[in-house]
Design a protein around this motif. Structure first.
Motif, PDB file in Angstrom:
ATOM      1  N   TYR A  53       6.985  -4.852   1.271  1.00 52.94           N
ATOM      2  CA  TYR A  53       5.554  -5.195   1.223  1.00 52.94           C
ATOM      3  C   TYR A  53       5.353  -6.698   1.365  1.00 52.94           C
ATOM      4  O   TYR A  53       4.519  -7.162   2.143  1.00 52.94           O
ATOM      5  N   SER A 102       3.761  -9.919   4.970  1.00 50.60           N
ATOM      6  CA  SER A 102       2.960 -11.144   5.033  1.00 50.60           C
ATOM      7  C   SER A 102       3.770 -12.312   5.581  1.00 50.60           C
ATOM      8  O   SER A 102       3.294 -13.080   6.429  1.00 50.60           O
ATOM      9  N   VAL A 157      -7.085 -12.575   2.704  1.00 45.04           N
ATOM     10  CA  VAL A 157      -6.114 -11.666   2.081  1.00 45.04           C
ATOM     11  C   VAL A 157      -6.264 -11.679   0.561  1.00 45.04           C
ATOM     12  O   VAL A 157      -6.194 -10.621  -0.089  1.00 45.04           O
ATOM     13  N   SER A 212      -9.187  -9.467  -0.371  1.00 49.20           N
ATOM     14  CA  SER A 212      -8.945  -8.044  -0.082  1.00 49.20           C
ATOM     15  C   SER A 212      -7.971  -7.425  -1.077  1.00 49.20           C
ATOM     16  O   SER A 212      -7.959  -6.197  -1.260  1.00 49.20           O
ATOM     17  N   ASN A 213      -7.163  -8.258  -1.729  1.00 49.30           N
ATOM     18  CA  ASN A 213      -6.187  -7.748  -2.698  1.00 49.30           C
ATOM     19  C   ASN A 213      -6.822  -7.336  -4.027  1.00 49.30           C
ATOM     20  O   ASN A 213      -6.172  -6.643  -4.825  1.00 49.30           O
ATOM     21  N   ILE A 230      -7.279  -3.591  -4.267  1.00 50.07           N
ATOM     22  CA  ILE A 230      -5.947  -2.992  -4.191  1.00 50.07           C
ATOM     23  C   ILE A 230      -5.240  -3.109  -5.540  1.00 50.07           C
ATOM     24  O   ILE A 230      -4.463  -2.225  -5.925  1.00 50.07           O
ATOM     25  N   ALA A 231      -5.525  -4.183  -6.279  1.00 53.26           N
ATOM     26  CA  ALA A 231      -4.927  -4.361  -7.606  1.00 53.26           C
ATOM     27  C   ALA A 231      -5.346  -3.249  -8.561  1.00 53.26           C
ATOM     28  O   ALA A 231      -4.577  -2.847  -9.439  1.00 53.26           O
ATOM     29  N   SER A 266      -3.123  -0.392  -7.871  1.00 50.15           N
ATOM     30  CA  SER A 266      -1.794  -0.638  -8.425  1.00 50.15           C
ATOM     31  C   SER A 266      -1.755  -0.327  -9.915  1.00 50.15           C
ATOM     32  O   SER A 266      -0.795   0.269 -10.420  1.00 50.15           O
ATOM     33  N   TYR A 314      -4.058   0.535   1.960  1.00 54.46           N
ATOM     34  CA  TYR A 314      -3.142  -0.051   0.983  1.00 54.46           C
ATOM     35  C   TYR A 314      -3.295   0.611  -0.379  1.00 54.46           C
ATOM     36  O   TYR A 314      -2.308   0.857  -1.084  1.00 54.46           O
ATOM     37  N   THR A 357      -0.247   2.575  -2.051  1.00 62.30           N
ATOM     38  CA  THR A 357       0.257   2.119  -3.348  1.00 62.30           C
ATOM     39  C   THR A 357       0.366   3.288  -4.316  1.00 62.30           C
ATOM     40  O   THR A 357       1.359   3.424  -5.047  1.00 62.30           O
ATOM     41  N   SER A 383      -0.450  -0.633   6.914  1.00 61.40           N
ATOM     42  CA  SER A 383      -0.937   0.138   5.763  1.00 61.40           C
ATOM     43  C   SER A 383      -1.254   1.578   6.150  1.00 61.40           C
ATOM     44  O   SER A 383      -1.033   2.504   5.360  1.00 61.40           O
TER      45      SER A 383
END
Length: 296
Positions: free
Chosen positions: A2, A6, A40, A43-44, A47-48, A51, A132, A136, A188
């Motif tokens: 992952y 990047s 980025v 956008s994370n 996604i967190a 996770s 993503y 995940t 993704s």
């Protein structure tokens, strides 16, 4: 794998932009910095959430799998995927339609040109937020059922494919930095696809699409249209500047959350039992019941 995605994309972009397009190192590095830090980074955030939920459900699925309770395993997988999509899909749509206002609110010190670029790049990453988030979760599911090596193999396959896509787009098109969001989306998506196949092979899980993807998507589209309209309406009414952007964005987000919540419940995408599994679920159910949004 992952994290390598990047790093590889950054190396491809910086190297090929200099060697093929004769761009200056300083300019390429600056543009890549905007992409990596602002686009980025933002956008994370959703996604967190995926996770965190993936970590939380892993022991529960593992326990059911060990007792060979296939029905319970599949039910928990279905609930987890549905819950994450309930959050990730509207987050992706919201970050796409309100990308520039979000960047402006959080990075007001940037020049207008950089805010514009970061906004377009964040919007380009919208679809990858959904992919993503789902990949995940599927990583955690595969670990829970004793298939810990499958996500690694799938990630390496996806990594090779996205590296090829990034190299071709940067070298042979004029997309420049926009090649990287496309490559990330390819990566993704492939992770979702390959992990989904692996989950089905390991558990026999059959993915349901209407309530999990289709209805939340259309509720998110409705939310996005109204939020976009509210934002631009407020900005048009107020004096131009940071304050107008902040007021328009915050009101648009409030309207968007309410519209999405109402639409997704009215469509029947989530029931009271599934809502109760969310943080603050009891309050959500009571609120929805008062507004007659829950289907009987």
């Amino acid at each position: 794998a992952y994290n390598a995605s990047s790093l590889i994309n950054q190396s491809i972009y910086i190297g090929l932009m200099q060697s093929v397009h004769a761009a200056s190192y300083e300019e390429v590095l600056m543009i890549n910095g905007i992409y990596d830090t602002q686009a980025v980074g933002l956008s994370n955030i959703p996604i967190a959430i995926a996770s965190a939920m993936a970590s939380a459900i892993l022991p529960s699925i593992a326990g059911s799998f060990e007792t060979k309770n296939k029905k319970d395993v599949n039910q928990k997988i279905r609930t987890a995927i549905k819950t994450i999509m309930f959050i990730a899909i509207p987050a992706a749509v919201g970050m796409t339609v309100l990308a520039r206002p979000i960047v402006w609110l959080l990075y007001a010190s940037l020049e207008e040109e950089s805010i514009d670029l970061a906004g377009w790049l964040l919007a380009a990453l919208g679809a990858s937020i959904v992919f993503y988030s789902l990949s995940t979760l599927s990583n955690a599911i595969l670990q829970a059922v004793g298939k810990a090596t499958r996500p690694i193999i799938n990630a390496l396959i996806a990594l090779a494919a996205q590296s090829a896509v990034a190299s071709l787009l940067v070298a042979f098109t004029d997309l420049g930095i926009y090649s990287l969001p496309i490559a990330v989306t390819v990566y993704s998506f492939l992770m979702c696809l390959l992990n989904g196949i692996s989950v089905k092979q390991a558990t026999g899980y059959q993915q349901e699409f209407i309530d999990t993807f289709f209805l939340p998507f259309w509720a998110s589209v409705l939310m996005g249209v109204l939020a976009f309209g509210v934002y631009h309406g407020i900005v048009w009414l107020m004096p131009k500047g940071y304050a107008g952007n902040a007021a328009g964005l915050l009101l648009a987000m409030a309207v968007g959350v309410f519209v999405y919540f109402a639409a997704v419940l009215k469509f029947g995408a989530m029931g009271s039992e599934e809502l109760l599994s969310l943080p603050g679920g009891k309050m959500i159910v009571r609120f929805a019941a008062k507004l007659h949004l829950l289907k009987k």
